[in-house]
Design a protein around this motif. Structure first.
Motif, short mmCIF file in Angstrom:
data_model
loop_
_atom_site.label_atom_id
_atom_site.label_comp_id
_atom_site.label_asym_id
_atom_site.label_seq_id
_atom_site.Cartn_x
_atom_site.Cartn_y
_atom_site.Cartn_z
N TYR A 1 10.17 20.57 31.06
CA TYR A 1 10.79 19.30 30.63
C TYR A 1 11.89 18.90 31.60
O TYR A 1 12.02 17.72 31.97
N THR B 1 8.62 25.95 28.67
CA THR B 1 8.51 24.56 28.22
C THR B 1 9.78 23.78 28.54
O THR B 1 9.72 22.63 28.99
N TYR C 1 10.29 17.53 34.59
CA TYR C 1 9.71 16.22 34.25
C TYR C 1 10.77 15.13 34.33
O TYR C 1 10.55 14.07 34.93
N SER D 1 3.93 18.08 30.47
CA SER D 1 5.04 17.77 31.37
C SER D 1 4.58 17.78 32.82
O SER D 1 4.89 16.86 33.59
N THR E 1 3.94 22.28 28.01
CA THR E 1 4.25 22.51 29.43
C THR E 1 3.24 21.80 30.33
O THR E 1 3.62 21.17 31.32
#
Length: 308
Positions: A117, A113, A120, A214, A211
């Motif tokens: 991020y 995760t 992202y 993102s 996840t």
């Protein structure tokens, strides 16, 4: 704290068929060596190359360390058992194996995760990336990963240690995993099962959803890329990442979402091999070896070794 009368467990392993032991031993040994050496190569490359001292590669280094701990806490003992036919593990050894494996399981899910991020921010806010993902943010995210992983592992291990094991002490698995241990307990396991459900929903399902969100934003940005080749490369990277994560999250969710009475250990052993060995082997290939900067970093390491 431990009132167990069991001082050691017998681990049955992958299969009870002697004719398959040699093939399985060789297969697991090769896969373990590939996973270990691949992840060690990433660790050395990131540490050795100053150009890779960025949040993305620090996260990849952490993932490599977690993968090594995950596989090393399980596979060497399993291979040693197959080689020597000494299929026992002490109670303390079993609890230690459970703790380190559970820690690596939680750390890996939260890391996925965190890495999503990071990608992202890098793709959706490229001009603000260095401001958002600064040193303090990187340290904060890694601290969060470690805190969640350690807390999750301590809770589950402590709850297992509260159980009473009166015998039999035979674990129908290839390592000390929570489901077979709960099945052996002669004391109530309801609290353990509830906490397993909570961890599965928050860590596995929750992290997987975050996840995917993102990557959903990332795909939207990718669709705006004008060049066909640019879209192809970006989609290829995203699809490979999502495939590996699906291979990891799906068996984890399947394993821990069920009550102890419904475990089918022959199937569960195969499923467990996916998140204990297959994913740690695929992670370096998918996340690192396809990256040009990482490839350059690895070449620098080999160039340095040639001069020794």
């Amino acid at each position: 704290m431990n009132h167990s009368v069991v001082t050691e467990f017998i681990i049955l392993g992958i299969t009870k068929k002697p004719e398959l032991q040699g093939i399985i031993f060789l297969f697991f040994l090769i896969i373990y060596l590939v996973a270990f050496l691949g992840n060690m190569l990433i660790i050395i490359a990131v540490i050795y190359n100053n150009t890779l001292h960025t949040p993305m590669y620090v996260f990849l280094l952490t993932l490599a360390v977690v993968d090594i701990i995950c596989t090393t806490s399980i596979i060497p003992k399993m291979l040693g058992t197959m080689l020597t036919s000494e299929n026992t593990i002490s109670y303390a050894g079993c609890m230690s194996q459970l703790f380190f494996f559970t820690w690596s399981l939680g750390a890996e899910m939260v890391l996925f995760t965190t890495m999503a991020y990071d990608r992202y921010v890098a793709i959706c806010f490229p001009l603000h990336y260095s401001t958002i993902m600064n040193h303090h943010m990187c340290v904060a995210l890694l601290s969060m990963v470690m805190a969640i992983a350690v807390t999750n592992s301590w809770v589950h291990t402590a709850l297992i240690m509260r159980l009473t094991f009166c015998g039999p002490n035979t674990i129908d698995h290839f390592f000390c995993e929570k489901p077979p241990l709960l099945a052996l307990s002669c004391s109530p396991v309801r609290i353990n099962e509830v906490m397993v459900y909570v961890a599965d929903i928050t860590l596995a399902i929750g992290d997987f959803i975050l996840t995917c969100i993102s990557y959903g934003f990332i795909i939207v940005v990718i669709l705006r890329i004008r060049t066909v080749e640019g879209k192809r490369k970006a989609f290829s990277a995203c699809s490979s990442h999502l495939t590996v994560m699906t291979l990891y999250y799906s068996p984890v969710i399947y394993t821990y979402i069920r009550p102890a009475s419904s475990y089918t250990f022959e199937i569960d052993k195969v499923v467990a091999a996916l998140y204990t060995l297959v994913t740690p082997t695929l992670n370096p290939m998918v996340y690192s070896f396809q990256n040009r900067e990482m490839q350059a970093g690895i070449r620098n390491v080999f160039a340095f070794l040639k001069h020794w």
